[in-house]
Write a protein that holds these residues in place. Structure first.
Motif, PDB file in Angstrom:
ATOM      1  N   UNK A   8      -0.580  -2.511  -2.255  1.00 56.60           N
ATOM      2  CA  UNK A   8       0.380  -3.620  -2.205  1.00 56.60           C
ATOM      3  C   UNK A   8       1.668  -3.373  -1.903  1.00 56.60           C
ATOM      4  N   UNK A   9       2.230  -2.456  -2.386  1.00 56.28           N
ATOM      5  CA  UNK A   9       3.608  -1.835  -2.315  1.00 56.28           C
ATOM      6  C   UNK A   9       3.945  -1.511  -0.872  1.00 56.28           C
ATOM      7  N   UNK A  43       2.410 -10.611  -7.904  1.00 61.39           N
ATOM      8  CA  UNK A  43       1.797  -9.431  -8.364  1.00 61.39           C
ATOM      9  C   UNK A  43       2.765  -8.456  -9.288  1.00 61.39           C
ATOM     10  N   UNK A  44       2.232  -7.427  -9.432  1.00 62.09           N
ATOM     11  CA  UNK A  44       2.917  -6.439 -10.719  1.00 62.09           C
ATOM     12  C   UNK A  44       4.153  -6.283 -10.199  1.00 62.09           C
ATOM     13  N   UNK A  45       5.545  -6.473 -10.959  1.00 58.12           N
ATOM     14  CA  UNK A  45       6.667  -6.104 -10.823  1.00 58.12           C
ATOM     15  C   UNK A  45       7.087  -4.819 -10.575  1.00 58.12           C
ATOM     16  N   UNK A  46       6.166  -3.898 -11.289  1.00 60.46           N
ATOM     17  CA  UNK A  46       6.511  -2.317 -10.859  1.00 60.46           C
ATOM     18  C   UNK A  46       5.820  -2.177  -9.339  1.00 60.46           C
ATOM     19  N   UNK A  47       5.030  -2.558  -8.826  1.00 60.31           N
ATOM     20  CA  UNK A  47       4.394  -2.755  -7.446  1.00 60.31           C
ATOM     21  C   UNK A  47       5.483  -2.984  -6.670  1.00 60.31           C
TER      22      UNK A  47
END
Lengths: 133, 312, 228
Positions: A8-9, A43-47
């Motif tokens: 995803x990133x 999506x995950x904020x870290x991603x």
């Protein structure tokens, strides 16, 4: 918008790049925060942060402390240059290779490309069509 | 930032004739969203119960914030684990449950609880035992989110919630997590719905951890190749095959490997179609591969299918 | 310590459970008893057992705090120790309050000659005959006993399920019957009768309190390993 084909990133980085290339994200304008990206794409904020950081590392985006992320001056030309190179590798090379196999001359190839450009619809209508789908 | 906050060593939980946890080793870091995935009865709730000292392991060690959580107020005060079948005092209404939670969680956000209750259209003045399954789940979700506990477990929080309410939960989770990072463990068998929220994935099957990897590493780590069976098999010879399906002379084979750009080009030349494998498909394949190739007969198994739901 | 207090406060969030319902039951039972007393045309002391009604509710409370409040407390990551101490302290407070109410009721009852209808709701022959502290001790211990009994059986049930409850109930019955049989065999009933005749409400309270302590300690050690 997000699919399972790759991390995803990378997809987030590409989405921002696309925005810069097509001009919807102007140079020196602020890009949404990673949390906004995360909330929007679910999506995950870290991603999301990882995707943004890829672009920071390559100089496309830069950080203004306490304010946020901005598109660097020259980002667009940098991206266009890179993508032109990728275009050459991914499309033109195999095209030329195949053309040689079939005995198509450079001149014939040029004519074909010119003929095909009439077939390609304008970017605007293309978007509408995909939206309608 | 990446301190280990949960450490399980050789955890075994033995019931009469069942190993609910079969030598589980696990290490979780702070401030991440984890997915604890697996079928019903795979051991998800047991694992969470043992970690939070709500249940006891037969053997092995479970450390949370560096210590055993059992009767340890310093550790327990940082944990929130509302189970899927959570019980509430008989006379309690949702608002009573929220006020109770406020007594025990120092970061409790009553404003957030109120907003969530409004979002979920939860009747906060109705007795909890009169609530529907979905409303009961909403009570647990609200306590879990508003507690802002450093280590929060969500145990299949979506049961009885409709698609809109589930999306609401995922959205609020991402929003609040972005503002208040903490460690979230989301136990689920609706993998497709949560896949993009997860930073790390732990898959448990029959008490064993069968997958423990970053979500981004998993994405694109497997691929499905389909086309004429002969060509597909020749192309994939010697590779790690997870699943194979045939329809007449056509085959669709999933391999637990990613393909390089040259291999992709080669596949294209052979007229083979490449398609990405979702996290859910991958987990299903791996679980079935573990079950001794049962996947060949089970067809396109899905974690959220009716047979699994019916077993609840 | 603060978490123990919070456990008690938590169970007072809904005031009905520990305060509203016991008072309602007491009042309803009192009014009903009074109505019945008034209907009986006798000009001498009439005693009813209505004042025991809230005691049965305490048995239910004891059961519920183990079957429902304990699992909830686990969800909020409350230690078993804090839950136990907080719940028992809260109940002790409630029992003290109720005892005060019973004493007060008894005083008014005597002063008004049985509420004007010769009806005695709070006074019980023998039990309330002694000094006030003997009456108070008796009521307090009985309330605690009901609660702890309920708590104890629910603990057994949670820990060992239906079969455990059955075994412990049957076990207690067998022990009692065995003791009775032994007493008969050894012809000790005379002594037993004499012993009971010697007891005062205060000494009975003492014995019951001892039993309470044993049961309370037993439920704590069982609770230590109970799961929600």
């Amino acid at each position: 918008m997000i699919d399972d084909s790759k991390p995803i990133f990378m997809q987030i980085a590409e989405l921002i790049e696309n925005g810069i290339v097509d001009g919807s994200m102007a140079e020196e304008s602020q890009v949404p925060s990673t949390n906004e990206f995360a909330a929007f794409h679910r999506i995950n904020p870290a991603t999301a942060a990882k995707g943004v950081n890829v672009l920071v590392d390559s100089g496309i985006l830069y950080k203004r402390r306490g304010i946020g992320m901005f598109v660097a001056t020259g980002a667009r030309s940098q991206l266009v240059a890179r993508r032109t190179e990728e275009f050459f590798e991914q499309y033109v090379k195999p095209l030329a290779l195949e053309a040689r196999k079939l005995g198509i001359s450079a001149e014939q190839l040029n004519t074909m490309i010119e003929r095909s450009s009439g077939l390609v619809p304008e970017p605007g209508t293309d978007k509408e069509r995909s939206a309608a789908l | 930032m990446n301190d280990t906050i949960v450490e399980a060593r050789n955890l075994i939980k033995h019931y009469k004739d069942l190993n609910a946890l079969d030598n589980v080793n696990l290490s979780l870091s702070a401030n991440r969203i984890y997915g604890l995935l697996g079928r019903n009865g795979a051991g998800k709730t047991t694992l969470m119960s043992v970690l939070t000292a709500q249940a006891f392991a037969t053997s092995g060690e479970a450390l949370v914030f560096g210590a055993n959580a059992y009767e340890n107020d310093a550790v327990l005060s940082r944990i929130c684990f509302i189970r899927e079948s959570q019980k509430y005092p008989d006379d309690f209404q949702p608002r009573h449950a929220f006020r109770s939670a406020a007594l025990f969680y120092k970061n409790w956000d009553q404003g957030l609880a109120d907003r969530l209750a409004a979002d979920f259209q939860l009747p906060v003045k109705r007795r909890i035992k009169k609530l529907s399954r979905g409303q009961l789940s909403a009570v647990g979700v609200i306590i879990g989110l508003a507690s802002r506990a450093e280590l929060t477990f969500f145990d299949e929080p979506y049961l009885g919630l409709d698609a809109v309410a589930r999306q609401l939960f995922y959205d609020r989770l991402v929003e609040d997590y972005a503002e208040h990072p903490r460690t979230i463990i989301l136990s689920s068998h609706l993998i497709d719905e949560v896949a993009n929220l997860l930073e790390h994935v732990v898959v448990i099957d029959r008490g064993r951890i069968i997958m423990d990897a970053d979500a981004e590493e998993i994405r694109g780590s497997a691929v499905t190749v389909s086309g004429s069976a002969e060509k597909v098999d020749a192309f994939l010879a010697g590779r790690k095959i997870l699943h194979r399906e045939t329809l007449g002379s056509l085959a669709s084979v999933t391999v637990d490997e990613s393909l390089g750009s040259r291999e992709r080009a080669e596949a294209q030349e052979l007229g083979l179609e490449l398609s990405p494998v979702s996290l859910q498909q991958l987990v299903v394949r791996k679980t079935m591969a573990g079950a001794g190739g049962a996947g060949h007969t089970a067809g396109t198994g899905d974690f959220s299918d009716d047979t699994l739901e019916a077993r609840r | 310590m603060s978490r123990t207090v919070a456990v008690a406060r938590m169970q007072l969030i809904n005031k009905w459970t520990y305060i509203g319902w016991p008072l309602t039951i007491l009042l309803a039972s009192f009014l009903m008893s009074l109505a019945i007393f008034a209907l009986i045309p006798v000009q001498e002391g009439k005693y009813g057992g209505g004042s025991q009604a809230p005691m049965w509710y305490f048995l239910v409370l004891g059961i519920q705090s183990m079957t429902l409040v304990f699992p909830f407390s686990q969800g909020l990551s409350i230690s078993r120790r804090a839950f136990y101490l907080g719940t028992l302290s809260l109940f002790s407070l409630i029992a003290v309050g109720m005892t005060g109410l019973y004493l007060l009721g008894g005083v008014i009852e005597k002063a008004t000659n049985g509420w004007g209808v010769y009806g005695y709701f709070f006074s019980i022959p023998w039990v309330t005959d002694g000094p006030w502290y003997s009456t108070a001790a008796f009521f307090f211990v009985v309330m605690m006993f009901m609660f702890i009994i309920g708590f104890w059986f629910a603990t057994i049930f949670k820990r060992w399920g239906t079969s455990g409850t059955l075994v412990s109930t049957l076990g207690s019955a067998v022990v009692l019957i065995g003791l009775a049989a032994l007493t008969t065999l050894l012809e000790w009933w005379g002594y037993v009768g004499a012993w009971f005749a010697q007891q005062t409400p205060l000494s009975i309270s003492g014995w019951a309190a001892l039993l309470c302590v044993v049961l309370a300690a037993g439920s704590y050690s069982t609770l230590r390993r109970a799961t929600p």
